[in-house]
Motif scaffolding. Structure first.
Motif, PDB file in Angstrom:
ATOM      1  N   CYS A  35       0.828  -1.195   0.000  1.00  0.00           N
ATOM      2  CA  CYS A  35       0.000   0.000   0.000  1.00  0.00           C
ATOM      3  C   CYS A  35       0.866   1.249   0.000  1.00  0.00           C
ATOM      4  O   CYS A  35       2.069   1.195   0.269  1.00  0.00           O
ATOM      5  N   TYR A  37       0.652   5.249   1.529  1.00  0.00           N
ATOM      6  CA  TYR A  37       0.022   6.255   2.367  1.00  0.00           C
ATOM      7  C   TYR A  37       0.767   7.564   2.139  1.00  0.00           C
ATOM      8  O   TYR A  37       1.877   7.581   1.596  1.00  0.00           O
ATOM      9  N   TRP A  50      -4.448   7.102   3.688  1.00  0.00           N
ATOM     10  CA  TRP A  50      -4.292   5.955   2.807  1.00  0.00           C
ATOM     11  C   TRP A  50      -4.566   6.389   1.372  1.00  0.00           C
ATOM     12  O   TRP A  50      -5.543   7.077   1.100  1.00  0.00           O
TER      13      TRP A  50
END
Length: 117
Positions: A35, A37, A50
């Protein structure tokens, strides 16, 4: 030792593009959801926003700020995850962090993205 190293940040004019990359080591990369952020100036770590995730099976999930402008991809053979950012806006200015999430979460040190004319 787990390491996530981001690169590709920099200064770009509004409307421009950047491609962030993150190389991971010390983990079984393909097991992790990867991911991105971001943290804007003045915000604490707990307030990181996020941006996007790509799951182990390749499923992509984009945050509202990323939809229509950013794409996330991964290359399990190279332990890398990328964030392609197009049509950048001044409000995208932030430090962007790469994360690897499973039972445990790991984070990189971040790369600065500045969008300004």
């Amino acid at each position: 030792q787990v390491q996530l190293v981001e690169s590709g940040g920099g200064l770009v004019q509004p409307g421009g593009s950047l491609r962030l990359s993150c190389v991971a080591s010390g983990i079984t990369f393909e097991r992790y959801t990867m991911c991105w952020y971001r943290q804007t100036p003045g915000n604490e770590r707990d307030d990181r926003e996020w941006v996007a995730s790509i799951c182990r099976d390749g499923t992509v999930i984009l945050g509202d700020s990323a939809k229509g402008r950013f794409t996330i991809s991964r290359d399990n053979s190279k332990n890398t995850v990328a964030l392609q950012m197009n049509n950048l806006r001044p409000e995208d200015t932030a430090v962007y962090y790469c994360g690897a999430r499973d039972v445990t979460a790991y984070w990189g040190q971040g790369t600065q993205v500045t969008v300004s004319s």
